[in-house]
Design a protein around this motif. Structure first.
Motif, short mmCIF file in Angstrom:
data_model
loop_
_atom_site.label_atom_id
_atom_site.label_comp_id
_atom_site.label_asym_id
_atom_site.label_seq_id
_atom_site.Cartn_x
_atom_site.Cartn_y
_atom_site.Cartn_z
N LYS A 1 5.16 3.38 -4.64
CA LYS A 1 5.41 4.23 -5.92
C LYS A 1 5.34 3.42 -6.99
N GLN B 1 3.27 3.03 -10.19
CA GLN B 1 1.80 3.23 -9.78
C GLN B 1 1.23 4.39 -9.67
N GLU B 2 -0.03 4.82 -9.98
CA GLU B 2 -0.74 5.97 -9.99
C GLU B 2 -1.73 5.64 -8.98
N TRP B 3 -1.74 6.33 -7.75
CA TRP B 3 -2.71 6.36 -6.60
C TRP B 3 -3.94 7.16 -6.76
N SER C 1 -8.94 2.72 -1.90
CA SER C 1 -7.87 3.24 -2.89
C SER C 1 -7.78 2.36 -4.01
N ALA D 1 -4.71 1.63 -7.45
CA ALA D 1 -3.27 1.95 -7.98
C ALA D 1 -3.43 1.53 -9.48
N TYR E 1 0.81 -1.26 0.06
CA TYR E 1 -0.02 -0.05 -0.03
C TYR E 1 0.87 1.10 0.04
#
Length: 245
Positions: A8, A21-23, A80, A82, A5
């Motif tokens: 990046k 990764q784009e969160w 969330s 990702a 979690y």
């Protein structure tokens, strides 16, 4: 790099690539939404009359303030997503735990392992994310059965390792065996290693089990086959006479 979690970069469970990764979370939802709107109007504004530009500027200022702040309230705080930069696949997280997909990027079990050991390996991999402790306990059981496969009792891992060392076991293989034994014991009984949030340690044990299988089963098997294929039977007989076997 197992998915973690907030990280990046991790190994995407969809494409198996270590990628950025784009969160998307409640904390950045407002910025994400207003960014999309800003981008849309950036392309739209050149096509309209000058007199409308001021109204659009006022609108964009409004969404950048009140809209962005209120948008936060429409996204669950424990939710969330990702998105992988390599394949655009996404992982879904709830309360900082991955809920989709529930698969991991682990190597398959060594082909030369008995089927019951392979089954334990695969079962352990299926619960790794949800229960690192449970996965480690299953790998410890797999180690017991592996020692049986190489001719030991499988009843006491420590005694089996001692027996192998007395037979001239390589120190590196001994270390691998004891590493899996000790960490496995900590998973089964209270110990000094905390597995509640230690998926990465459990993940490494799968590679260690495969390493042990490669050294104790696969390589001797390959050597035996090569010896049988390349050394003439008569020469093999002379070698046995030489060694008194």
């Amino acid at each position: 790099m197992i998915p973690k979690y907030g990280s990046k970069k991790f190994q995407c469970p969809h494409c198996n690539t270590v990628a950025s990764q784009e969160w998307f979370t409640a904390n950045n939802a407002g910025d994400t939404a207003t960014g999309i709107i800003q981008h849309l109007y950036l392309n739209y504004r050149p096509s309209i009359d000058d007199w409308s530009q001021q109204h659009i500027i006022s609108f964009l200022k409004e969404i950048n303030g009140n809209f962005k702040n209120s948008f936060y309230n429409f996204v669950p705080k424990n939710f969330s997503v990702a998105t992988c930069s390599s394949c655009d696949g996404f992982t879904l997280w709830v309360n900082k735990e991955i809920v989709f997909p529930k698969k991991t990027t682990l190597p398959p079990p060594n082909d030369d392992l008995n089927e019951d050991i392979k089954s334990l390996y695969l079962e352990a991999s299926s619960i790794l994310i949800d229960s690192p402790k449970g996965a480690t306990a299953l790998l410890r059981l797999a180690l017991q059965k592996l020692l049986e496969q190489v001719g030991k009792s499988g009843k006491n891992i420590n005694n089996d390792i001692k027996s192998l060392v007395a037979e001239g076991l390589s120190p590196k293989i001994q270390q691998a065996l004891d590493l899996l034994r000790v960490i496995g014991n900590n998973a089964v009984h209270p110990g000094q290693i905390n597995f509640d949030d230690n998926t990465e340690i459990a993940q490494k044990l799968f590679g260690i089990l495969n390493f042990i299988a490669e050294e104790l089963i696969t390589k001797p098997k390959e050597l035996e086959a090569l010896y049988a294929d390349l050394i003439p039977a008569e020469t093999q007989g002379h070698i046995k006479q030489r060694d008194g076997t």
